[in-house]
Design a protein around this motif. Structure first.
Motif, PDB file in Angstrom:
ATOM      1  N   GLU A 244       0.825  -1.210   0.000  1.00 25.56           N
ATOM      2  CA  GLU A 244       0.000   0.000   0.000  1.00 25.56           C
ATOM      3  C   GLU A 244       0.856   1.256   0.000  1.00 25.56           C
ATOM      4  O   GLU A 244       0.599   2.214  -0.746  1.00 25.56           O
ATOM      5  CB  GLU A 244      -0.930   0.001   1.219  1.00 25.56           C
ATOM      6  CG  GLU A 244      -2.060  -1.014   1.134  1.00 25.56           C
ATOM      7  CD  GLU A 244      -2.979  -0.941   2.339  1.00 25.56           C
ATOM      8  OE1 GLU A 244      -2.739  -0.074   3.226  1.00 25.56           O
ATOM      9  OE2 GLU A 244      -3.931  -1.744   2.403  1.00 25.56           O
ATOM     10  N   ALA A 247       2.577   1.811  -3.351  1.00 24.70           N
ATOM     11  CA  ALA A 247       1.608   2.314  -4.326  1.00 24.70           C
ATOM     12  C   ALA A 247       1.340   3.798  -4.095  1.00 24.70           C
ATOM     13  O   ALA A 247       1.307   4.602  -5.044  1.00 24.70           O
ATOM     14  CB  ALA A 247       0.314   1.513  -4.238  1.00 24.70           C
ATOM     15  N   GLU A 248       1.174   4.195  -2.831  1.00 22.57           N
ATOM     16  CA  GLU A 248       0.939   5.607  -2.516  1.00 22.57           C
ATOM     17  C   GLU A 248       2.120   6.480  -2.933  1.00 22.57           C
ATOM     18  O   GLU A 248       1.940   7.573  -3.493  1.00 22.57           O
ATOM     19  CB  GLU A 248       0.701   5.774  -1.010  1.00 22.57           C
ATOM     20  CG  GLU A 248      -0.595   5.184  -0.493  1.00 22.57           C
ATOM     21  CD  GLU A 248      -0.658   5.197   1.023  1.00 22.57           C
ATOM     22  OE1 GLU A 248       0.290   5.734   1.652  1.00 22.57           O
ATOM     23  OE2 GLU A 248      -1.638   4.672   1.588  1.00 22.57           O
ATOM     24  N   GLY A 251       2.358   6.932  -6.934  1.00 23.79           N
ATOM     25  CA  GLY A 251       1.170   7.300  -7.689  1.00 23.79           C
ATOM     26  C   GLY A 251       0.428   6.112  -8.267  1.00 23.79           C
ATOM     27  O   GLY A 251      -0.245   6.226  -9.298  1.00 23.79           O
ATOM     28  N   GLY A 252       0.551   4.964  -7.607  1.00 26.35           N
ATOM     29  CA  GLY A 252      -0.146   3.754  -8.033  1.00 26.35           C
ATOM     30  C   GLY A 252       0.590   2.919  -9.058  1.00 26.35           C
ATOM     31  O   GLY A 252       0.206   1.773  -9.326  1.00 26.35           O
ATOM     32  N   ARG A 253       1.667   3.443  -9.635  1.00 19.97           N
ATOM     33  CA  ARG A 253       2.377   2.716 -10.691  1.00 19.97           C
ATOM     34  C   ARG A 253       3.263   1.605 -10.135  1.00 19.97           C
ATOM     35  O   ARG A 253       3.414   0.562 -10.734  1.00 19.97           O
ATOM     36  CB  ARG A 253       3.224   3.695 -11.509  1.00 19.97           C
ATOM     37  CG  ARG A 253       4.002   3.014 -12.638  1.00 19.97           C
ATOM     38  CD  ARG A 253       4.961   3.977 -13.315  1.00 19.97           C
ATOM     39  NE  ARG A 253       4.229   5.068 -13.961  1.00 19.97           N
ATOM     40  CZ  ARG A 253       4.808   6.162 -14.427  1.00 19.97           C
ATOM     41  NH1 ARG A 253       6.122   6.341 -14.264  1.00 19.97           N
ATOM     42  NH2 ARG A 253       4.083   7.096 -15.019  1.00 19.97           N
ATOM     43  N   ARG A 301       6.449  -2.216 -10.818  1.00 16.78           N
ATOM     44  CA  ARG A 301       5.581  -1.747 -11.900  1.00 16.78           C
ATOM     45  C   ARG A 301       5.657  -2.696 -13.087  1.00 16.78           C
ATOM     46  O   ARG A 301       6.608  -3.455 -13.255  1.00 16.78           O
ATOM     47  CB  ARG A 301       5.966  -0.337 -12.334  1.00 16.78           C
ATOM     48  CG  ARG A 301       7.279  -0.229 -13.131  1.00 16.78           C
ATOM     49  CD  ARG A 301       7.230   0.991 -14.029  1.00 16.78           C
ATOM     50  NE  ARG A 301       8.522   1.351 -14.587  1.00 16.78           N
ATOM     51  CZ  ARG A 301       9.025   0.831 -15.706  1.00 16.78           C
ATOM     52  NH1 ARG A 301       8.380  -0.122 -16.356  1.00 16.78           N
ATOM     53  NH2 ARG A 301      10.196   1.261 -16.157  1.00 16.78           N
TER      54      ARG A 301
END
Length: 389
Positions: A244, A247-248, A251-253, A301
Motif C-alpha cells: 500500500e 503504491a501511494e 502514484g499507483g504505478r 511496476r
C-alpha cells in the motif's frame, strides 16, 4: 593460528587451527589484517545452506598482507597489501573470459556437490560450505588464496583497512545489485533489506542514476542508516503495509526497479525480525522464505526489473504468474567481484563514498562468536562487525 570455526548450527567457536600452506603454484598465503561478519554468514550458522562440515573456517570478507606465494604467481609479491574477493576465479575459462567470475568453471574443487544441488557447479567461494568448494575462510589469522594473480587487488594508497575491506564483497554486491536493475535516470528503486548489502545497494542506485530510493526494513537503526548514509526514503514494514505504501509513494504505478537484499531468511509482515537457527537440525534443513521476493514481484511496476543479490539455497514458491503477466525482468547471482574492484576502489579514493560508515562494532577474532549472536539477533544496534585478528 586463531580462527572462527563452524561446529554445528548455532555453534561458532574461536579456536586454534592449523596454519594454511601453499597447495598449488598459483596460491598465495595472506596474513589477515581485517575481516568481517557478513549477513550471508548467518545462513551458514542458521542451517539454511547445505554441506557445512564441522571444523569449517568461516568468513569471506577479508584483506591483508601477502606473506608467501607459489612459484607461478607473477602479479603479486610478498609484502603486497591486498583485498581478496570472496569469489575464487581461474581467469581463463568460458565464464571468466566474459567477466562472469562467480560462475567460474574451474575454481570449485567439489563440482559434483554443486551439480547435484544446482544443475551446474558455480565458482568456489571462501568460507561458504562444500557446495562452493569447501575453502577455508578469512575469519582467521591466515588464509590460502588460490589463483592469487586473478583475485586480489593491491592497495597502494594510505586508505585505512576499514575503508577498503568491503571491496571483498558487500560494496560490489550492492553495486551489482543496482546495476542488474538496469536503472534509467530518474527511476524509483525499492530495496528490501537495510543490512550492509542493502545500504550499499542504496548508494549504488543513486550512483547509477536513480531519482528516488525507497528502503524497507523494520529495524530502527537500519532504517536510520538508510536515511543518513544512503539518502533513502524508508518504510517500516512492522507498522506499515509495504504494498500500500509503495503504491501511494509512486502514484499507483509501483517502483520501476526492485532489489531483494534479504534472501532466504526474510520475514513476512509482523514476523519477529530476528534470524535464529530454529527449524534446522542439520545444514540445509531450514527452509528458504521468499516473502521479500514475492512482495517485490507484486510491487514492481509493469515492465520493471527485479534484482536478487539475496542468497537462496532451495526451491521456493513464488507468484510467477504475476512476474510473467507483468512482463518483469529478473536478474540474480553471486557477485562477479573481480569486475568491480578497480572502479569501486576509485570511487573510494575519490571520496565518493566511505564504506567504513556502516561499521557499528569492532573487535578481535575471539569476540567473534558473541558478535555473531548480536548480529543475528539484531541487538545492540549491530549492523556491521569489523574484526582484526
Amino acid at each position: 593460528m586463531r580462527a572462527l570455526v563452524w561446529h554445528g548450527i548455532g555453534d561458532i567457536r574461536a579456536e586454534t587451527t592449523d596454519d594454511p600452506s601453499i597447495e598449488n603454484d598459483h596460491d598465495a598465503i595472506i596474513k589477515v589484517t581485517a575481516t568481517a561478519i557478513c549477513g550471508s554468514d548467518l545462513h551458514l550458522v542458521n542451517g539454511v545452506v547445505p554441506e557445512m562440515h564441522e571444523g569449517d573456517i568461516l568468513g569471506h570478507e577479508f584483506m591483508g598482507e601477502i606473506v608467501e606465494t607459489g612459484s607461478a604467481v607473477r602479479k603479486m609479491k610478498v609484502g603486497d597489501r591486498v583485498v581478496v574477493p570472496f569469489t575464487i576465479a581461474c581467469g581463463d575459462c568460458f565464464f571468466c573470459d566474459r567477466d562472469l567470475y562467480s560462475l567460474c568453471d574451474n575454481s570449485n574443487r567439489k563440482p559434483e556437490v554443486a551439480r547435484q544441488a544446482l544443475g551446474h557447479a558455480t565458482a568456489g567461494l571462501f568460507g561458504y560450505s562444500h557446495l562452493t568448494g569447501g575453502f577455508a575462510g578469512g575469519q582467521a589469522e591466515y588464509v590460502r588464496v588460490p589463483y592469487a594473480d586473478v583475485g586480489p587487488i593491491r592497495i597502494d594508497s594510505d586508505l585505512r583497512d576499514d575503508q577498503v575491506l568491503f571491496l571483498s564483497d558487500i560494496f560490489p554486491t550492492g553495486y551489482m545489485a543496482a546495476e542488474n536493475c538496469a536503472i534509467e535516470d530518474g527511476d524509483t528503486v525499492a530495496i528490501w533489506g537495510c543490512g550492509p548489502v542493502g545500504q550499499f545497494a542504496i548508494r549504488s542506485a543513486f550512483m547509477l542514476g536513480a531519482g528516488r530510493v525507497i528502503a524497507i526494513d523494520c529495524v530502527p537503526e537500519r532504517l536510520a542508516l538508510a536515511r543518513d548514509f544512503g539518502g533513502a526514503e524508508t518504510i517500516d514494514f512492522s507498522s506499515e503495509d509495504v504494498l500500500e505504501r509503495l503504491a501511494e509513494m509512486t502514484g499507483g504505478r509501483g517502483p520501476d526497479r526492485c532489489i531483494d537484499a534479504v534472501g532466504a531468511e526474510a520475514h513476512g509482515h509482523g514476523d519477529k525480525p530476528a534470524v535464529t537457527p530454529e527449524g534446522a537440525s542439520k545444514p540445509g534443513d531450514k527452509p528458504d522464505h521468499p516473502d521479500v521476493l514475492a512482495q517485490a514481484i507484486m510491487a514492481c511496476r509493469k515492465g520493471g526489473t527485479l534484482s536478487v543479490p539475496g542468497v537462496y539455497a532451495k526451491t521456493v514458491e513464488l507468484p510467477f504468474g504475476a512476474l510473467m503477466n507483468k512482463g518483469l525482468a529478473l536478474r540474480s547471482g553471486q557477485t562477479h567481484v573481480q569486475r568491480y574492484l578497480a572502479p569501486l576502489l576509485k570511487r573510494i579514493e575519490n571520496a565518493d563514498i566511505d564504506p567504513s560508515a556502516i561499521i557499528t562494532h569492532r573487535a578481535g577474532l575471539d569476540e567473534g562468536p558473541e558478535l555473531y549472536k548480536a548480529f543475528s539477533e539484531k541487538r545492540d544496534g549491530c549492523i556491521k562487525v569489523f574484526l582484526t585478528p
